[in-house]
Design a protein around this motif. Structure first.
Motif, PDB file in Angstrom:
ATOM      1  N   PHE A 372     -14.493  18.643  -8.437  1.00 30.53           N
ATOM      2  CA  PHE A 372     -15.277  18.263  -9.609  1.00 30.53           C
ATOM      3  C   PHE A 372     -15.898  16.887  -9.426  1.00 30.53           C
ATOM      4  CE2 PHE A 372     -15.562  15.893 -13.574  1.00 30.53           C
ATOM      5  CZ  PHE A 372     -16.413  16.698 -14.311  1.00 30.53           C
ATOM      6  N   GLN A 376     -19.818  16.190  -9.559  1.00 26.51           N
ATOM      7  CA  GLN A 376     -20.362  15.303 -10.593  1.00 26.51           C
ATOM      8  C   GLN A 376     -21.085  14.112  -9.957  1.00 26.51           C
ATOM      9  OE1 GLN A 376     -17.672  13.114 -13.381  1.00 26.51           O
ATOM     10  NE2 GLN A 376     -18.795  14.244 -14.981  1.00 26.51           N
ATOM     11  N   PHE A 381     -22.681  18.504 -11.977  1.00 26.37           N
ATOM     12  CA  PHE A 381     -22.134  18.416 -13.335  1.00 26.37           C
ATOM     13  C   PHE A 381     -22.630  17.114 -13.963  1.00 26.37           C
ATOM     14  CE2 PHE A 381     -18.440  21.022 -11.586  1.00 26.37           C
ATOM     15  CZ  PHE A 381     -18.862  22.194 -12.192  1.00 26.37           C
ATOM     16  N   CYS A 385     -19.463  15.535 -19.217  1.00 23.85           N
ATOM     17  CA  CYS A 385     -18.294  16.408 -19.160  1.00 23.85           C
ATOM     18  C   CYS A 385     -17.201  15.751 -18.314  1.00 23.85           C
ATOM     19  CB  CYS A 385     -18.656  17.784 -18.614  1.00 23.85           C
ATOM     20  SG  CYS A 385     -19.147  17.792 -16.871  1.00 23.85           S
ATOM     21  N   ARG A 386     -15.982  16.312 -18.413  1.00 27.58           N
ATOM     22  CA  ARG A 386     -14.882  15.759 -17.633  1.00 27.58           C
ATOM     23  C   ARG A 386     -13.914  16.865 -17.250  1.00 27.58           C
ATOM     24  NH1 ARG A 386     -10.276  14.919 -20.798  1.00 27.58           N
ATOM     25  NH2 ARG A 386     -10.626  15.264 -23.034  1.00 27.58           N
ATOM     26  N   TYR A 387     -13.052  16.517 -16.277  1.00 24.81           N
ATOM     27  CA  TYR A 387     -12.075  17.486 -15.750  1.00 24.81           C
ATOM     28  C   TYR A 387     -10.673  16.950 -15.984  1.00 24.81           C
ATOM     29  CZ  TYR A 387      -9.363  20.072 -12.208  1.00 24.81           C
ATOM     30  OH  TYR A 387      -8.428  20.839 -11.554  1.00 24.81           O
ATOM     31  N   LEU A 392     -12.213  22.149 -17.816  1.00 28.04           N
ATOM     32  CA  LEU A 392     -13.429  21.366 -17.989  1.00 28.04           C
ATOM     33  C   LEU A 392     -13.647  21.137 -19.476  1.00 28.04           C
ATOM     34  CD1 LEU A 392     -15.951  22.963 -15.453  1.00 28.04           C
ATOM     35  CD2 LEU A 392     -14.825  20.743 -15.295  1.00 28.04           C
ATOM     36  N   SER A 399     -13.196  23.112 -24.302  1.00 31.64           N
ATOM     37  CA  SER A 399     -12.817  23.238 -22.897  1.00 31.64           C
ATOM     38  C   SER A 399     -12.858  24.684 -22.440  1.00 31.64           C
ATOM     39  CB  SER A 399     -11.411  22.668 -22.674  1.00 31.64           C
ATOM     40  OG  SER A 399     -10.428  23.470 -23.319  1.00 31.64           O
ATOM     41  N   ALA A 402     -11.428  25.769 -15.355  1.00 34.25           N
ATOM     42  CA  ALA A 402     -12.350  25.331 -14.305  1.00 34.25           C
ATOM     43  C   ALA A 402     -12.380  26.371 -13.196  1.00 34.25           C
ATOM     44  CB  ALA A 402     -11.919  23.975 -13.760  1.00 34.25           C
ATOM     45  N   MET A 413     -19.933  26.255 -18.730  1.00 34.57           N
ATOM     46  CA  MET A 413     -20.463  25.237 -17.811  1.00 34.57           C
ATOM     47  C   MET A 413     -21.976  25.130 -17.933  1.00 34.57           C
ATOM     48  SD  MET A 413     -18.265  25.940 -14.323  1.00 34.57           S
ATOM     49  CE  MET A 413     -16.525  26.335 -14.399  1.00 34.57           C
ATOM     50  N   CYS A 417     -21.955  21.583 -19.148  1.00 30.24           N
ATOM     51  CA  CYS A 417     -21.587  20.794 -17.966  1.00 30.24           C
ATOM     52  C   CYS A 417     -22.677  20.680 -16.903  1.00 30.24           C
ATOM     53  CB  CYS A 417     -20.344  21.388 -17.301  1.00 30.24           C
ATOM     54  SG  CYS A 417     -18.915  21.509 -18.401  1.00 30.24           S
TER      55      CYS A 417
END
Length: 711
Positions: A372, A376, A381, A385-387, A392, A399, A402, A413, A417
């Motif tokens: 990820f 990113q 991405f 967004c974040r992991y 995700l 969420s 992933a 996504m 994302c």
């Protein structure tokens, strides 16, 4: 190790020496990078300390120690040595190198190198005995095996950030191996104000160093590679032929020197003046003799897609290709994403939801945090967004798993994302650089966004595939690894670094790595450039030989050989086909002898003859063709600048004309003399042949006046 510092606190080099001895004792084994990255001021301080204290044992482990050029011929020296004085006015040659050259190295100091400046250590017993034969990718391993306990490195600085700049090639791996072995060591970084700040793996945490010092820039300026000799005719012919083997949209590796410059000039001609380029190919019979090979693996057209550089040495020519828009194919550090781009299924400038499903089809399933972060970083991405722990998250806190293969996750996504376009692509990865003062200036002044596209990294990454085969194979599509050799045997084996006597001319470096990698990569090719002949005293001898008692590239890795007379494609060929192809590109003065030796060895049929089209491989043909191209500004003597002034160029031309004269011509010129002209006055002034002169100087003056009278 003891705790490393975390702030950019600078200390003096003498303080570093004291602390190194205090910490490690008197058996010091110092590792320094190849080429430019040597902190000369620090190694000089260590050398002086060991010279004054015989109880200290100092071993220096490095490669390509950079010595100031000197011209010992008294006539040529009149021209060249003042130029060298100008170029190296602020460069200090390492003390250990001066002592070794003079045979004055103290008994308690030893220099071990794994690469020499070509020819500089022939006949030098100490250098030959202490040479370490090592592939570049094994250099860090071998340095650690030699007991390294001190690592010193020249650094560049921007604010509180540090970069290994010109030499991230081996030092980081050396430190990693020392840590893995739990060996006590000291690491010292020396900041040089003139060193360009480079990005990529060259960026380094200051905490990696026990001490940081600042070098005296006025006394220890950066070494400059002099831009003095013009590109020879044979090298231009070789470079032109090699340029046709480079595939648009592919990968390029080049070495330093006149042949590399000739390739770059030919590539620029191909891209910027394509009609002239094609005319030049006809002039050199490339289309007549190699059209099928060029069509299959290379090209004649402009570079619509551009090239990516994957090269141990970031040579100055690659900067020219970057500035001209040829080196512009960006690569990204996620294997499946790179594969989609190669297949034309992902547009880096306009990402679409289809890319998510296509990544899954390639085998990307459960994303890891590292995956990820990489995606990113490259903009696949978005930044919102974040992991976390296999999930995700959208900016709103929603969420999904992933999992690229999950249709619901793909929809999530795509909505929350997916980025709009890719970023942070690299057009080159290089291990080290070395070049002219202009080269360093251009890098220093280059905008950060452009400099970040030229990523520096270790040779463990760039010279092999082992660390990440899927990624590197995806990035290095249609790779052309182009290097030089001394000679080639009729079985296809190449000698590049060692003479038959065992005397080391230079070193293996990364050549074997790149040749082997070319055979591992689908569509990859190794191109070794070899001048068909060399001068040996007053005679010419062939560099295509029946056999040779040294080998750098074994026959089973034979691939493409280029001389000024043509291209020999040796891959997958029988021994007979290899013999024929190599004799066809040999100098015609030596073809009969090569034929006889191959037939005597049973490698050629008794009735084989050299085809008529290859029977006129002679230097005067090459010279005439290059002169024709030079008149049309296709093959200029100095395509990328020159360190001679106009007056020095005039003087050089006069000395060259004088050197080419026969004894009879010199006697005639002396007898008839010549009148003083504006040109002769300028030449004599440059060469210091004015005022009171001795007998030899008066003779030289009269000959030069005659030469300039006749021109």
């Amino acid at each position: 190790m003891s705790s490393h510092q975390t702030k950019l606190e600078m200390v003096g080099v003498d303080y570093c020496v004291e602390k190194i001895i205090e910490r490690l004792g008197k058996d010091l084994r110092v590792a320094m990078p190849l080429g430019l990255g040597k902190p000369v001021e620090l190694i000089d301080a260590l050398y002086r300390r060991a010279s004054s204290d015989s109880s200290i044992s100092l071993t220096i482990l490095t490669a390509l120690s950079l010595e100031r050029p000197r011209e010992n011929d008294p006539i040529r020296g009149r021209l060249l040595n003042p130029v060298f004085d100008r170029l190296y006015a602020k460069y200090s040659e390492p003390l250990y190198l001066q002592a070794e050259r003079k045979g004055e190295m103290p008994a308690n100091i030893k220099l071990c190198e794994f690469y020499f400046k070509a020819g500089s250590r022939l006949g030098h017993a100490s250098a030959q005995q202490h040479y370490i034969s090592s592939n570049y990718t094994h250099a860090a391993r071998d340095v650690v095996a030699q007991g390294c306990n001190v690592v010193i490195q020249l650094l560049s600085r921007e604010g509180d950030a540090l970069s290994m700049s010109c030499n991230p090639d081996t030092s980081a791996e050396v430190v990693a191996r020392l840590r893995q072995a739990k060996r006590d060591y000291v690491a010292v970084g020396v900041v040089h104000p003139s060193l360009p700040f480079m990005y990529g793996d060259a960026e380094i945490d200051p905490a990696q160093f026990d001490f940081l010092a600042l070098t005296n820039n006025e006394q220890h300026d950066l070494f400059q590679v002099p831009r003095l000799p013009p590109i020879p005719d044979a090298d231009y012919a070789i470079g032109l032929r090699a340029s046709t083997l480079i595939r648009d949209g592919g990968t390029l590796q080049l070495g330093i020197g006149a042949m590399g410059d000739a390739i770059v000039q030919s590539v620029l001609l191909r891209h910027q003046r394509n009609a002239d380029y094609r005319e030049l190919l006809k002039k050199f019979d490339v289309d007549l003799n190699n059209a099928e090979l060029v069509d299959a693996i290379g090209g004649r057209n402009i570079f619509e897609h551009g090239l990516y550089g994957a090269t141990e040495m970031f040579v100055e020519g690659l900067l020219h290709l970057f500035e001209a828009g040829v080196l512009r194919r960006r690569v990204y550090d996620f294997w499946a994403l790179q594969q989609l781009i190669n297949l034309g299924q992902c547009n880096p400038l306009a990402l679409t939801p289809d890319c998510l499903a296509l990544l899954a089809e390639l085998g990307v399933r459960e994303l890891r945090g590292k995956d990820f972060d990489t995606l990113q970083y490259h903009g696949f991405f978005n930044d919102e967004c974040r992991y976390s722990e296999g999930q995700l998250f959208s900016p709103q806190g929603e969420s999904c798993p992933a999992n690229m293969a999950n249709p619901d996750s793909q929809k999530f996504m795509a909505t929350h994302c997916l980025g709009s376009q890719l970023r942070n692509g690299k057009v080159m990865h290089g291990g080290f650089f070395l070049g002219s003062g202009e080269f360093y200036r251009a890098l220093r002044e280059m905008p950060e966004a452009q400099r970040k596209q030229l990523a520096m990294c270790g040779v463990d990454k760039i010279n092999q595939l082992d660390n990440n085969p899927r990624l590197y194979k995806s990035q290095r599509q249609m790779a052309r690894f182009i290097n030089t050799g001394l000679n080639v045997s009729l079985n296809g084996a190449v000698a590049s670094d060692t003479l038959e006597s065992g005397q080391v001319l230079s070193g293996v470096g990364g050549q074997y790595n790149f040749v082997a990698m070319a055979h591992q990569l689908e569509g990859g090719r190794s191109v070794l450039m070899i001048r068909a002949t060399r001068s040996q005293g007053v005679q010419s001898v062939s560099n295509i030989v029946s056999h040779y008692g040294a080998c750098t590239i074994p026959r089973h890795l034979r691939d493409i050989i280029v001389t000024e007379y043509g291209v020999a494609d040796l891959r997958s060929k029988t021994d007979e086909e290899v013999c024929i192809a190599l004799i066809n590109i040999a100098d015609s003065r030596f073809q009969a002898g090569l034929l006889a030796e191959a037939k005597a060895a049973g490698k050629l049929s008794a009735d084989h003859r050299v085809p008529q089209v290859f029977s006129n491989n002679l230097p005067h043909i090459i010279k005439a063709n290059v002169a024709w191209a030079r008149a049309k500004n296709m093959m200029p003597a100095y395509p990328f600048g020159c360190d001679f002034s106009e007056g020095e160029l005039e003087a050089g031309a006069s000395l060259k004309a004088l050197a080419s004269m026969t004894l009879g011509q010199k006697l005639s010129t002396f007898v008839h003399g010549g009148r003083e002209t504006d040109t002769s006055r300028r030449v004599l002034a440059v060469l210091g042949l004015q005022g009171a002169l001795n007998g030899k100087e008066r003779l030289l003056k009269r000959l030069l006046e005659g030469v300039n009278n006749n021109n």
